[in-house]
Motif scaffolding. Structure first.
Motif, mmCIF file in Angstrom:
data_model
loop_
_atom_site.group_PDB
_atom_site.id
_atom_site.type_symbol
_atom_site.label_atom_id
_atom_site.label_comp_id
_atom_site.label_asym_id
_atom_site.label_seq_id
_atom_site.Cartn_x
_atom_site.Cartn_y
_atom_site.Cartn_z
ATOM 1 N N THR A 90 -17.891 -152.179 -61.224
ATOM 2 C CA THR A 90 -17.258 -153.484 -61.398
ATOM 3 C C THR A 90 -18.078 -154.530 -60.628
ATOM 4 O O THR A 90 -19.035 -154.184 -59.935
ATOM 5 C CB THR A 90 -15.816 -153.470 -60.878
ATOM 6 N N THR A 91 -17.680 -155.789 -60.745
ATOM 7 C CA THR A 91 -18.396 -156.856 -60.045
ATOM 8 C C THR A 91 -18.287 -156.658 -58.534
ATOM 9 O O THR A 91 -17.188 -156.563 -57.998
ATOM 10 C CB THR A 91 -17.812 -158.233 -60.422
ATOM 11 N N GLU B 105 -18.918 -152.426 -54.129
ATOM 12 C CA GLU B 105 -17.904 -152.222 -55.178
ATOM 13 C C GLU B 105 -17.462 -150.770 -55.094
ATOM 14 O O GLU B 105 -18.237 -149.887 -54.733
ATOM 15 C CB GLU B 105 -18.451 -152.594 -56.558
ATOM 16 N N GLU C 271 -26.852 -156.865 -57.070
ATOM 17 C CA GLU C 271 -26.561 -156.201 -58.337
ATOM 18 C C GLU C 271 -26.197 -154.738 -58.074
ATOM 19 O O GLU C 271 -26.893 -154.044 -57.338
ATOM 20 C CB GLU C 271 -27.786 -156.281 -59.254
ATOM 21 N N SER D 150 -25.351 -150.916 -59.718
ATOM 22 C CA SER D 150 -25.569 -150.091 -60.913
ATOM 23 C C SER D 150 -25.475 -148.615 -60.549
ATOM 24 O O SER D 150 -25.785 -148.220 -59.423
ATOM 25 C CB SER D 150 -26.945 -150.395 -61.525
ATOM 26 N N SER E 187 -25.038 -152.958 -65.508
ATOM 27 C CA SER E 187 -25.012 -153.293 -64.080
ATOM 28 C C SER E 187 -24.221 -154.587 -63.892
ATOM 29 O O SER E 187 -24.133 -155.416 -64.792
ATOM 30 C CB SER E 187 -26.432 -153.453 -63.540
ATOM 31 N N GLN E 188 -23.661 -154.761 -62.703
ATOM 32 C CA GLN E 188 -22.829 -155.926 -62.410
ATOM 33 C C GLN E 188 -23.381 -156.651 -61.185
ATOM 34 O O GLN E 188 -23.875 -156.022 -60.246
ATOM 35 C CB GLN E 188 -21.382 -155.504 -62.143
ATOM 36 N N LYS E 189 -23.288 -157.974 -61.186
ATOM 37 C CA LYS E 189 -23.796 -158.740 -60.057
ATOM 38 C C LYS E 189 -22.768 -159.754 -59.572
ATOM 39 O O LYS E 189 -21.916 -160.215 -60.337
ATOM 40 C CB LYS E 189 -25.105 -159.445 -60.422
ATOM 41 N N CYS E 190 -22.879 -160.101 -58.300
ATOM 42 C CA CYS E 190 -21.974 -161.099 -57.731
ATOM 43 C C CYS E 190 -22.567 -162.488 -57.956
ATOM 44 O O CYS E 190 -23.714 -162.645 -58.396
ATOM 45 C CB CYS E 190 -21.755 -160.839 -56.242
#
Length: 295
Positions: A133-134, A155, A214, A216, A222-225
Motif C-alpha cells: 500500500t502507499t 508500509e 517507493e 515494492s 510499487s507504491q510511493k508517498c
C-alpha cells in the motif's frame, strides 16, 4: 506378557499413521508450498493411490496456532471457504483468496477395506501474496547543517515485506556499498532498503531537495508517498548575536527608565498621594463614628 503385547499393538498403530504406503494409501501433492496473489485463485492438490473396492472418506483441515479446524468435512466446505471453494477430485480450488487464507492445510483420506481402516495424509502451505500500500514517509521540512537527520518510510500491508527506495529530486539514491559508483559518488548518507530509513550523519546544504520513497515487493505495482521538501541551512550565528544584543539593549533601556523615574520622585509622589488618600479615608471614618456616638 500382556503389557508387551499392548506395546506391540501401539507401535503397529503408530506405524500405520506414520507411513501411508504401509497403510495401503499413498498421498501425494503437486506442490507443498503454494503461493497465490490476493484476490486470485489457489489450488491445493491432494492425490491418492488406493486399491479397488475401498470406500474413501476425504477431509481437509487448517492447522493454526490456536488449534486445528475443519475446512472440508462431511462432503461440504465450512467457515470462510464456504461458497469460495470447490473440490477437484480430492484437491481444493479456492477462489478470490485473501491474506486470511494463508496457513498450513492438511488433506486426510481414510479408507475402509477388507483389512480394516487405512489412513493417509499430506500437508500443504498456502502463502497469499499481497501488494504494498502507499507508504508513510517522514521527511523534516528543515534542518541545520552538521546535525543528524533521519528520513523514514514504512508500509505494513505487503506480503512478502516490502523493500524501499528513496528518491531525491526524482533521481533514485544509490545504496552505500563502499564500492563502485556508490563509493565514487562520495555518499554522505546511509539508505536501508529493508527498514526504509535514510540517515544523514552530518547533513549539508547540498542535501536540500525534494524527497519521496517507493515501496515494492514484486507483487502488483510499487507504491510511493507524496513528495516532501527538506531545506538545510547554516546556523545563523550573526542573527543569534543580533537577537541577544537587542534583548540586552531593551533590558538596559527599561532599567534606565526605572532609574530616571525614581530620581524624579515619581514613585515617591505616588506613595505620598496614596498615604494622603488613606489618611482622608481614616478621618472620614472617625468623624462618622464620633457623630454617631454623639447622637
Amino acid at each position: 506378557m500382556a503389557n508387551r503385547s499392548l506395546r506391540l499393538l501401539l507401535f503397529a498403530y503408530v506405524g500405520v499413521l506414520s507411513y501411508p504406503d504401509v497403510s495401503g494409501i499413498s498421498i501425494e501433492t503437486d506442490n507443498k508450498n503454494v503461493k497465490a496473489e490476493e484476490f486470485k485463485e489457489a489450488i491445493l492438490s491432494c492425490k491418492h493411490k488406493f486399491s479397488k473396492g475401498m470406500s474413501l472418506r476425504i477431509e481437509w483441515k487448517k492447522i493454526q496456532s490456536q488449534g486445528v479446524s475443519f475446512v472440508y468435512y462431511n462432503s461440504e466446505f465450512t467457515g470462510d471457504l464456504r461458497g469460495r471453494a470447490e473440490m477437484l477430485n480430492t484437491g481444493i480450488r479456492i477462489r478470490n483468496v485473501t491474506r486470511r487464507d494463508s496457513g498450513t492445510y492438511r488433506c486426510e483420506i481414510s479408507a475402509k477395506s477388507e483389512e480394516g481402516q487405512r489412513l493417509g495424509e499430506a500437508t500443504i502451505t498456502l502463502t497469499v501474496l499481497v501488494a504494498p500500500t502507499t507508504p508513510m514517509c517522514d521527511v523534516p521540512s528543515s534542518a541545520m547543517t552538521g546535525t543528524v537527520v533521519q528520513l523514514s518510510c514504512k508500509e505494513t500491508e505487503g506480503s512478502p515485506p516490502s523493500e524501499y527506495q528513496w528518491y531525491k529530486n526524482g533521481v533514485a539514491l544509490l545504496e552505500k556499498t563502499g564500492t563502485g559508483s556508490a563509493r565514487a559518488a562520495n555518499i554522505t548518507y546511509t539508505m536501508n532498503k529493508k527498514s526504509g530509513t535514510l540517515l544523514f550523519n552530518t547533513v549539508t546544504k547540498n542535501d536540500t531537495g525534494e524527497y519521496f520513497c517507493e515501496a515494492s515487493n514484486g507483487i502488483g505495482l510499487s507504491q510511493k508517498c507524496s513528495v516532501k521538501r527538506m531545506q538545510v541551512d547554516d546556523l545563523n550565528v550573526s542573527g543569534i548575536i543580533a537577537a541577544v544584543v537587542f534583548v540586552a539593549l531593551v533590558m538596559v533601556l527599561c532599567g534606565l527608565g526605572v532609574f530616571y523615574a525614581q530620581k524624579k520622585g515619581y514613585f515617591a509622589k505616588e506613595s505620598s498621594s496614596q498615604k494622603k488618600t488613606n489618611y482622608q479615608s481614616t478621618s472620614e471614618k472617625d468623624f462618622k463614628h464620633t457623630k454617631s456616638f454623639v447622637i
